[in-house]
Design a protein around this motif. Structure first.
Motif, mmCIF file in Angstrom:
data_model
loop_
_atom_site.group_PDB
_atom_site.id
_atom_site.type_symbol
_atom_site.label_atom_id
_atom_site.label_comp_id
_atom_site.label_asym_id
_atom_site.label_seq_id
_atom_site.Cartn_x
_atom_site.Cartn_y
_atom_site.Cartn_z
ATOM 1 N N ARG A 1 0.839 -1.213 0.000
ATOM 2 C CA ARG A 1 0.000 0.000 0.000
ATOM 3 C C ARG A 1 0.868 1.255 0.000
ATOM 4 O O ARG A 1 0.565 2.234 -0.698
ATOM 5 C CB ARG A 1 -0.923 -0.002 1.207
ATOM 6 N N ALA A 2 1.961 1.241 0.732
ATOM 7 C CA ALA A 2 2.850 2.399 0.768
ATOM 8 C C ALA A 2 3.514 2.622 -0.585
ATOM 9 O O ALA A 2 3.679 3.764 -1.020
ATOM 10 C CB ALA A 2 3.911 2.213 1.849
ATOM 11 N N MET A 3 3.879 1.539 -1.268
ATOM 12 C CA MET A 3 4.507 1.665 -2.580
ATOM 13 C C MET A 3 3.536 2.253 -3.606
ATOM 14 O O MET A 3 3.941 2.983 -4.500
ATOM 15 C CB MET A 3 5.001 0.303 -3.077
ATOM 16 N N ASP A 4 2.252 1.935 -3.470
ATOM 17 C CA ASP A 4 1.256 2.489 -4.388
ATOM 18 C C ASP A 4 1.157 4.005 -4.240
ATOM 19 O O ASP A 4 0.762 4.685 -5.170
ATOM 20 C CB ASP A 4 -0.115 1.849 -4.142
ATOM 21 N N PRO B 1 4.516 8.529 -6.009
ATOM 22 C CA PRO B 1 4.160 8.958 -7.355
ATOM 23 C C PRO B 1 5.319 9.065 -8.349
ATOM 24 O O PRO B 1 5.126 8.898 -9.531
ATOM 25 C CB PRO B 1 3.538 10.341 -7.127
ATOM 26 N N VAL B 2 6.539 9.358 -7.866
ATOM 27 C CA VAL B 2 7.631 9.672 -8.782
ATOM 28 C C VAL B 2 8.817 8.729 -8.524
ATOM 29 O O VAL B 2 9.093 8.359 -7.395
ATOM 30 C CB VAL B 2 8.084 11.133 -8.576
ATOM 31 N N ARG B 3 9.500 8.363 -9.576
ATOM 32 C CA ARG B 3 10.723 7.556 -9.485
ATOM 33 C C ARG B 3 10.495 6.251 -8.727
ATOM 34 O O ARG B 3 11.292 5.836 -7.905
ATOM 35 C CB ARG B 3 11.851 8.353 -8.839
ATOM 36 N N ARG B 4 9.403 5.615 -9.038
ATOM 37 C CA ARG B 4 9.010 4.403 -8.341
ATOM 38 C C ARG B 4 9.759 3.166 -8.839
ATOM 39 O O ARG B 4 9.861 2.175 -8.141
ATOM 40 C CB ARG B 4 7.508 4.214 -8.543
ATOM 41 N N LEU C 1 13.621 -2.979 -5.897
ATOM 42 C CA LEU C 1 14.097 -3.305 -4.551
ATOM 43 C C LEU C 1 13.011 -4.039 -3.766
ATOM 44 O O LEU C 1 13.280 -5.045 -3.109
ATOM 45 C CB LEU C 1 14.510 -2.031 -3.814
ATOM 46 N N ARG C 2 11.789 -3.562 -3.876
ATOM 47 C CA ARG C 2 10.673 -4.208 -3.187
ATOM 48 C C ARG C 2 10.457 -5.627 -3.713
ATOM 49 O O ARG C 2 10.238 -6.554 -2.946
ATOM 50 C CB ARG C 2 9.385 -3.413 -3.360
ATOM 51 N N ARG C 3 10.555 -5.811 -5.008
ATOM 52 C CA ARG C 3 10.366 -7.130 -5.608
ATOM 53 C C ARG C 3 11.393 -8.126 -5.079
ATOM 54 O O ARG C 3 11.056 -9.260 -4.716
ATOM 55 C CB ARG C 3 10.456 -7.018 -7.127
ATOM 56 N N ARG C 4 12.653 -7.702 -5.009
ATOM 57 C CA ARG C 4 13.694 -8.585 -4.471
ATOM 58 C C ARG C 4 13.459 -8.872 -2.996
ATOM 59 O O ARG C 4 13.647 -10.002 -2.535
ATOM 60 C CB ARG C 4 15.072 -7.976 -4.691
#
Length: 61
Positions: free
Chosen positions: A21-24, A27-30, A36-39
């Motif tokens: 939810r925080a990653m959603d 807005p910029v440079r995601r 990093l989150r995927r790993r």
């Protein structure tokens, strides 16, 4: 001991949902954060699977 492992896995699950939810909300440079989150998610998945397997190996009282 098994109950503690269940609680820990549940807490990890809730934290991962909160991270998503925080990653959603970024807005910029995601893109860099997304990789990093995927790993990180893959590493946590391995940890959760191994912990769940270890639970079945604990002696029953």
């Amino acid at each position: 001991m098994s109950h503690q492992i269940d609680n820990a896995i549940s807490d990890i699950d809730q934290a991962m949902k909160q991270l998503k939810r925080a990653m959603d909300g970024i807005p910029v440079r995601r893109e860099g954060f997304t990789d990093l989150r995927r790993r990180f998610v893959r590493s946590v998945s391995v940890l959760t699977t191994e912990t769940s397997y270890a639970r079945s190996q604990l002696p029953h009282k």
